[in-house]
Design a protein around this motif. Structure first.
Motif, short mmCIF file in Angstrom:
data_model
loop_
_atom_site.label_atom_id
_atom_site.label_comp_id
_atom_site.label_asym_id
_atom_site.label_seq_id
_atom_site.Cartn_x
_atom_site.Cartn_y
_atom_site.Cartn_z
N LEU A 165 -0.39 -5.54 -21.75
CA LEU A 165 0.71 -4.76 -21.17
C LEU A 165 1.40 -5.53 -20.06
O LEU A 165 2.53 -5.21 -19.69
CB LEU A 165 0.17 -3.43 -20.64
N GLY A 166 0.71 -6.54 -19.52
CA GLY A 166 1.29 -7.35 -18.45
C GLY A 166 2.08 -8.54 -18.93
O GLY A 166 2.57 -9.33 -18.12
N LEU A 167 2.22 -8.68 -20.27
CA LEU A 167 3.02 -9.78 -20.79
C LEU A 167 4.45 -9.67 -20.27
O LEU A 167 4.96 -8.57 -20.02
CB LEU A 167 3.02 -9.75 -22.32
N SER A 168 5.11 -10.80 -20.14
CA SER A 168 6.47 -10.79 -19.62
C SER A 168 7.41 -10.02 -20.53
O SER A 168 7.20 -9.93 -21.74
CB SER A 168 6.98 -12.23 -19.47
N THR A 169 8.44 -9.48 -19.92
CA THR A 169 9.43 -8.74 -20.70
C THR A 169 10.06 -9.62 -21.76
O THR A 169 10.34 -9.17 -22.88
CB THR A 169 10.52 -8.19 -19.75
N GLY A 170 10.26 -10.90 -21.43
CA GLY A 170 10.85 -11.82 -22.40
C GLY A 170 10.00 -11.96 -23.64
O GLY A 170 10.52 -11.99 -24.77
N ARG A 171 8.69 -12.06 -23.47
CA ARG A 171 7.79 -12.20 -24.62
C ARG A 171 7.80 -10.95 -25.49
O ARG A 171 7.80 -11.04 -26.72
CB ARG A 171 6.37 -12.51 -24.15
N ILE A 172 7.80 -9.80 -24.84
CA ILE A 172 7.80 -8.56 -25.61
C ILE A 172 9.13 -8.41 -26.34
O ILE A 172 9.18 -7.93 -27.49
CB ILE A 172 7.53 -7.36 -24.70
N ARG A 173 10.22 -8.83 -25.72
CA ARG A 173 11.51 -8.82 -26.41
C ARG A 173 11.49 -9.73 -27.63
O ARG A 173 12.07 -9.39 -28.68
CB ARG A 173 12.61 -9.26 -25.45
#
Length: 313
Positions: A165-173
């Motif tokens: 859940l702490g992965l960067s927003t960029g990675r999740i995008r």
């Protein structure tokens, strides 16, 4: 330990499952002489798109629960054995009303797959086994996906839910972009070619769509609508109660509306949405005074073989 994102995802999954089960429980025909928008919305956005999320979260919750009881007992696997074992009669009873219900399958697969997997150290092998099992099962689809998805969820718990859940927003995008493009392409293929819902492309489309849904919800939980999505969390915490109660509510609604007589997706979706809102309202009201939902509390008492306090006071 409660993770709001996990509860929201579980509540979100239950929304889709309730809509799908409204069609399944009532026996509504899913196709007719002229399959229109409702049919393809059901096949590409709902059917086989939410149970992968629910299955993944079951494996994830298994890992979280196992970690959580380490400090409470010297035999955490015996506790999990009891927890899964008591789910069998509950699922069997539920199957009398809903022949396609999954609790019985979840309990048996959990005993056969998850308990032995808990003996494997680390997360890499578990996650690899889950990925391979899911890929192989894609050739068949349906409940054959459950063991692999359980292992993927369990492996994710071992890796660390908070780290994921702490992965960067960029990675999740990026995850959303890849799974979203794949889902759109495969769903378009399913519509254009009239691909059967049990085919490999449809199964992969379901998995890609489910992954895209998860990534989208996690991303949205980082925006201003986090509070609105958080409204799903109480239902995520009482998902067992909601899942069981939905069956009875759908059966009652069908006696009045006769949903199963003909393919009427508008009626089915409206009924499913209404049932979901009842589930949601109940979860909010119940958890104002209790820590666990009614069936969650009973299940916990059976697991520990003692009365577990459930009041908030």
């Amino acid at each position: 330990m409660r993770l709001t994102e996990v509860d929201v995802l579980r509540g979100f999954a239950l929304f889709g499952i309730t809509l799908v089960n409204t069609v399944g429980i009532t026996g509504m025909p899913t196709s007719g002489p002229d399959d229109g928008l409702g049919h393809w919305a059901y096949e590409t956005l709902l059917h086989q798109r939410f149970f992968p999320i629910f299955s993944f979260l079951f494996g994830l919750s298994f890992g979280l629960f196992l970690d959580g009881v380490q400090s409470q007992t010297h035999s955490p696997r015996l506790v999990m054995l009891a927890r899964l074992g008591f789910l069998i009669p509950l699922g069997a009873l539920h199957r009398l009303f809903q022949p396609r219900e999954v609790l019985l399958t979840y309990a048996v697969v959990g005993l056969v797959v998850l308990l032995p997997a808990s003996l494997i150290p680390g997360w890499r092998l578990i996650l690899t086994l889950g990925g391979v099992a899911t890929a192989v099962a894609a050739a068949v689809g349906g409940i054959t996906l459950i063991p692999g998805l359980f292992l993927v969820g369990f492996g994710a718990a071992r890796y660390g839910v908070e780290k994921l859940l702490g992965l960067s927003t960029g990675r999740i995008r990026n995850v959303l972009g890849v799974t979203g493009v794949l889902a759109v392409a495969l769903n378009s293929l399913q519509i254009g070619k009239g691909v059967d819902s049990g085919s490999v492309p449809a199964t992969v489309a379901g998995l890609a769509t489910a992954a895209a849904y998860v990534a989208a919800v996690v991303l949205l939980m980082r925006t201003r609508i986090r509070r609105a999505l958080g409204a799903l969390a109480p239902l995520g915490r009482t998902a067992l109660t909601g899942y069981l109660a939905a069956t009875l509510l759908i059966l009652a609604a069908d006696r009045l509306l006769r949903i199963g007589d003909e393919p009427d997706y508008g009626m089915a979706f409206s009924t499913g949405a209404g049932v979901f809102l009842v589930e949601l309202a109940f979860s909010w009201l119940w958890l104002r005074r209790a820590r666990y939902g009614p069936f969650e509390w009973a299940w916990r008492c059976l697991t520990w073989w003692r009365i577990v306090p459930n009041g908030r006071g």
